[in-house]
Design an enzyme around this catalytic site. Sequence first.
Site, short mmCIF file in Angstrom:
data_model
loop_
_atom_site.label_atom_id
_atom_site.label_comp_id
_atom_site.label_asym_id
_atom_site.label_seq_id
_atom_site.Cartn_x
_atom_site.Cartn_y
_atom_site.Cartn_z
N CYS A 122 0.94 -1.15 -0.23
CA CYS A 122 0.02 0.00 0.06
C CYS A 122 0.92 1.22 -0.11
O CYS A 122 2.18 0.96 -0.42
CB CYS A 122 -1.12 0.06 1.33
SG CYS A 122 -0.30 -0.05 2.70
N ALA A 123 0.50 2.31 0.34
CA ALA A 123 1.28 3.56 0.21
C ALA A 123 2.52 3.38 0.96
O ALA A 123 3.60 3.70 0.57
CB ALA A 123 0.40 4.75 0.63
#
Length: 478
Positions: A423-424
């Site tokens: 994810c980020a």
Amino acid sequence: MSPPREPGLIRRGVFWLLLLGPLFFLSYGLANHYTAGRSDVGSLVFGWEHGMPLWPWTIIPYWSIDLLYGLSFLLPRTRQEMDRHALALLTAQVISVSCFLLWPLRFTFERPDLDGLFGWLFDVLMGFDKPFNQAPSLHIALLVVIWTMFARHVQRQPWRWLVHGWMALIGVSVLTTWQHHFIDVPTGALAGFACLWLWPCQGRLPFQAAHLARDAKRWKVAGCYAVGALLCALPAATMGGAWLWLSWPAVSLGLVALNYAVFGAGGFQKGVDGRLSNASRWLLAPYLAGAWLNSRLWTRRHPQADEVCDGVYLGRIPMRGTQFAAIIDLCAELPCIANRCGSGLVSRKGCGAAPTVSAAKLKTRGRFAPLSRHKAAPTTVVSAVGYKCFPTLDLIAPDVTLLQQAASAIEHLRTQSPVLVCCALGYSRSATAVAAWLIVTGRCNDAQQAESLIRKARPGIVLHSAHRQALQQLGAQP
């Protein structure tokens, strides 16, 4: 290879042109006629614009948008793409004409008399176009929609560069023909990208998935972004000048707020290939720049991925040159633009690289134990095997159904190649997906054990009560 065209598209395109053409001239002409009789029409001109040259020859690219408008209906390959293209053009017209009536502006430069072919083209244009329809420029709004259609279908060189060059020249021509002031250009582009966002060429429409969020955390995050949008919009509206550029981050943050409150992760329009739509990239550009910078600052001391067990790695969203052929992406707001070969992800060594030896299976009482968190990610990978995207809002726990799907994808892909779950930052959404995989596949008995196992490999993970609750629901299912 491009998919075959659906039958009947030419007839459908002609139908749309017969509908949109007269509607364009009727609405545009009526707005001109109405505004010409008003006494409250102002103007918005920057001082530097008085040095803008008049290039009469650019009336040719200016006029050419009419031809390209018609030709754009020959390009769609499906009814859905055709209809959404037409609806985007129609919406651009509705938005621009509405603004012409609500906030009319006047072009203030007096164009000198011109002769020859260029002069004749200007005279024909002035026969129905008056200097009142300014911001947002309908010319630019339509150009954005048409340009996107041509860019999607014209791939071969040198034709692709020729298309981009000519479209850019059309954009410049609205200034060099003295048809528009500068403020009309970015506002017209904004209107065009808004239309593309409303009518994406594929996938669900934003309002089809729209519903008010029931999660209080989503409303809290939406409120924060709405406040940010307001803080940018106020100086833009009250101070003018260069402060008007703050309108862009205001729109960007406002759209993010709407995604959290109404549209969900789908509002970011991240495709199955990991790319954001053209409209999202431009509308959200200020936010995307901040989100990417934030992800890199938070992970600057630990940029590498960590192996949890059995060839499953956990880390931040990769950029170009990733060393993983298989990626499970939980990030909705940032694109995954790793190198691609065919339909999957490849390392910098390209397709057909030597296969990597799979992670050793270490058993402890029938369970798989994690490898050292200091073990480096693989440096070579097998040929591309896949990319799966399960877009999830940042700071919001994924729902149980999505976690089940992600867990299934992880188990499938890890049997073919080391897989990166990202994810980020690689600390919450992706960690929850890995925990779900550990539970679903029986490697861990419950959420607490899964979290403990992941934390040994990647100590910085952050799982809140909402994440743990989703995992507990997953573990309680038969």
